[in-house]
Design an enzyme around this catalytic site. Sequence first.
Site, short mmCIF file in Angstrom:
data_model
loop_
_atom_site.label_atom_id
_atom_site.label_comp_id
_atom_site.label_asym_id
_atom_site.label_seq_id
_atom_site.Cartn_x
_atom_site.Cartn_y
_atom_site.Cartn_z
N ARG A 320 0.83 -1.21 0.00
CA ARG A 320 0.00 0.00 0.00
C ARG A 320 0.86 1.26 0.00
NH1 ARG A 320 -5.53 1.82 0.76
NH2 ARG A 320 -6.30 -0.31 0.58
N GLU A 723 -9.39 6.27 7.14
CA GLU A 723 -7.97 6.52 6.92
C GLU A 723 -7.64 7.78 6.13
OE1 GLU A 723 -7.96 2.50 5.39
OE2 GLU A 723 -6.05 2.17 6.40
#
Lengths: 772, 487
Positions: A320, A723
């Site tokens: 990620r 997030e």
Amino acid sequence: MKDNVTIKGGAHTDHAHDSAIKHVTGRADYTDDITEPVGTLHAYLGCSTVAHARIEKLDLSAVRAAPGVIGVLTADDVPGVNDISPTGRDDEPIFPTDKVEFHGQPLFAVIAESRDMARRAAERAEVSYDTMPHALDPVAAQQAGYPHVTDPLKLERGDVATGLSTAEHRIQGRITVGGQDHMYLEGQIAFAMPGEDDDVIVHCSTQHPSEAQHMVAHALGVPSNAVTVNVRRMGGGFGGKESQMNLFCAVAAIAAKKWNRAVKIRPDRDQDMTATGKRHDFVIDYDVAFDDEGRIQAVDGSFAARCGFSSDLSGPVTDRALFHADNAYFYPHVRLVSHPMKTNTVSNTAFRGFGGPQGVVAAERMIEEIAYALDKDPLEIRKANFYGADGRDVTPYHQQVEDNILDRLIGELETATDYQARRKAVLAFNAASPVIRKGIALTPVKFGISFTATWYNQAGALIHIYNDGSIHLNHGGTEMGQGLNTKVAQVVAEAFQVDFDRIKITKTTTEKVPNTSATAASSGTDLNGMAALDGCEQIKARLIEFAAAKWDVAPDQVLFLPNMVQIGDTSLSFDAFIKEAYMARVQLSAAGFYKTPKIHWDRTTGKGRPFYYYAYGAACSEVSIDTLTGEYRVDRTDILHDVGKSLNPILDKGQVEGAFIQGMGWLTSEELWWDGDGRLRTHAPSTYKIPLASDRPRIFNVSLADWSENKERSIKRSKAVGEPPFMLGISVLEALSMAVASVGDYKTCPRLDTPATPERVLMAVQRLKDPS
Amino acid sequence: MTHRDEIRFLLNGRDIALNDVGAGQTLLDFLRLDRRLTGTKEGCAEGDCGACTVLVGRLHDGQLRYETVNACIRFLAMLDGCHVVTVEHLSGPDGRLHPVQQAMVDHHGSQCGFCTPGFVMSLYALWMQTPEPTEQQVESALQGNLCRCTGYEPIVRAAVAVSRYGTPASDHLNTERDHVTARLAALRDGRRVVTGPAENLGILPADVDDLARVLGEHPDATIVAGSTDVGLWVTKFLRPISPAVFIGHLDELKSIRTTDSGLTIGAGVTYSECQDAITGMFPHLAAYWDRIAGWQVRNMGTVGGNIANGSPIGDTPPVLIALGAQITLRCGNDRRDMPLQDFFIDYGKQDRQPGEFVESIHIPRAAPGQLDAAYKISKRRDEDISSVAAGLSVTVRDNTIQDCRIAFGGMAATPKRAATAEAALSGQPWGEAAFRAAAQALGDDFTPMTDMRASSGYRMLSARNLLLRFYLEHDAATDTPVQLATA
């Protein structure tokens, strides 16, 4: 029918967190508050005092002899498999057998009549070690030839070598990005109760009950159907309770079965922080080429991460980081490589953003380099590099960016904050102020939503309507403060058109919804809201069929109106209607299910569509620094953030505010510091400093982009919020960097590493004052 | 008079009488494990997160005063004669939410909720003391409360709004004040309290003379004033503290006397209790004092304890040494005075004999022409331990530096004066050159260490720069900002 009546707590309304009253009165039960059965025992971990060694002898006789001790557990006492690796790599023992791999690694557990007795007993272990050299950080690990803990990833598009060599400008540099402790206020805890046969029930504070269930079964050597894991709520998670609870659940369950008594395990804060994983630190080397306008031509990036002694979730975390190393910018030619390094530190794990923030920080550093090299405002460089149309819309992983709203978002924030005038004022202030300097920065974020492990993008829910019309809601997501249960209940209230308080929110349990995914990757509402809606729609379909038949009307004549049902000319209260349906033997329960469409990802080729959609945001921060001490204050922050069509604007705003402050803390005061022996010395709030109320920006304006709607068919067209706003904190780092750069008249990128503590700020100032 | 072996206090609405309370037993464990009052949470067990915040009411000269404390590091025995109020006591008998609670709900001040009871208790105390606080007062009251979810914004909004939900006058701690005062007064019997088993003995002397006697009997006893440090010896390091002698309740050690010569404070005076007197006489300490720990710890910790435990990173020794403070030590009926700077001999070693205790601290008034400053550098502005702390008192007459005292914390094994730097300044004309020379001379005074708070290099560089800051701050020609704005 009354026209203007609406239900209380429907979708897209500001509804308070369902547990708010319980929170403020202290009546919300966390795992440690559950009443203990008579005879409850307490476990405590005994941990290593060296970073890397062979265990010569583990002598626990004094531990066993300590007052109140019932027994100890070591690797030999694990009835099933001594492994709790969440990805099945078999590299993370509950207790090691021969080798210590980090300072503070759990070696055994002691079980005693009280927690205090267990703690004191654990101190009595005598361990002899044959120590070996250790490597604590990714650079040391690379130099020592340490292996990767998991396979690296490479993302590549275009011709990087040519792109780098033919551009007008090229800069190579390195940024070190620090890790972060979750510092959830409620620490790790598990509380196991033995049942008959193989059964065991574990109450705990995990974001991933199904994984905890499977790990406990694995460790006990029993089928998963023997193990029940329950979570009513967590006192914060932030990723730190995605896989890290497995250890505590396994220890509590093994002990509970071994002694046939309830067993609770709760480490103290120091042990919690030393024995459980954190955000990955990264050392990132970048090579960026650009033209005279600051348009990036090529990027070559190497991302080395401190993964710790085992893989845990380091594979997807480092992946990620690469997925977000573009942030919002188009790289015509790009190569990004991860190096998930094994180190002699605790195994790092998930943390809000999951590697993404580190990638974004690297992107923003490159923007800064370009801006200082060309003597331009970094915002101008950002705008020049945003994803756009006609060939400038493909990411390094070959996904097309189809929903970009940054031009509008940034434009609105730039205007609302009067950015251009304020930047001029900051420049003027700095010219006349030798000691105090200011900086201002406006930074974007684009964050990909979906688990990159595609199979995780599924969810289940269980809805019952009882024959009095009250509704029981259960789903696979877990509540850690984010308001997931509230939002999912709003979806259900909206579906049945009943008031929010008709819905009972119940604890997450593996007994009701099986094989759930972690509540992580910001996906909780997207996945579980859809699953719950599916359950509602199933029941509604049966109710409509029943009503249409009984009252002899067309199905479209059956309408769910606020707290009532209209069937042709007949209207009934919802409760009365449900009673009728029950009497007619309509099934009033349904299991809902959802899987995210469109997504696919091929890791070997580095191509696919890993993300269903992107969430966007931007922040503008202004700071002042003291060039004598490096101390600083955040004077003002303005945020404009995209949550699509918000299910609950007030809760979403709370997520944005909290995430920003947490992101700011990561980049400023929160420092993980290991001594030469590999011992983490910042292991409690006395030494590890998360932001306080007084660290908030002196002026703090947060808005949601209320015009935004998810282009994809997400739950009620909302977007994930957990997030993405974390990365808005990067605006503070960039503003600090500008204030430092003023010392060198903005000619040199200060290369401020993170966390930008007062020390790092002062040392960066000093480098510019005295380049030798 | 015979000793009492029972600890007596009020817990919410109930009378509590406990035998055999071990010296190291904490209030938090008592609340959670014995009483099942689980609204009070353990977040860190070191007084840094505030999840365990409760109110403790105590009689001061007959006046009942409630303050926030951290239950995790408050020893149970120290609550003798007190009223302990937990979050469970806030809602009225009708179950209605308290104004603080309702404001928190309405402003969405909780997310995970784990820290929330602690915030509610801090805001409760703030509202009783300052019903309509400024944001800065709210921030100050919340320095000892960590929230990891909200980013604090909604909590601060709630705090500012509480007065719209109710007035303190109608709060039950106020309406029942006379009644509780009478009940607490009745608990005071002027006797020494001896509690706990022999291996975990706790003693609460009847008065200061009795303290001197107790220490005569137990010269190596652990003296506990505010328990903000000793509390951690127990909760973090599992260290035995028996026999422990508790002194925080002794009225005679609570005196604050302002005289022509200066300020004298008893060793049992907390940071909060002397805040007005200290900052009144020494205004330069106002901002500094507000950065000592968090509110709960300022309500518990004492200046005497901060000195007596000899930490090289205590907040008060450097600034008090710079001000020329003296301390009075007492052993039995013998007393001796010494300059504070001489008390610190080496790391972990102070000039305190067995059986001796710090009785009071005297800070002389500033001399004419004396310029004072107090600086603290830490990773986080508030509720942090200093990387470097400095006290500077420089007397300037006729544009010449006549005299100076410069003391640093965090730069050596003890709080210590910078003798070489002082020498570089003394007798010099006021000017940047003198301060630059002094800054350079600091290299001869200190060889600071590297640890998790700061590197050696940063400590030295920032300490040097603090001398320059002092110069710029006090130099009439400086017309640009020298320090960050506080508000």
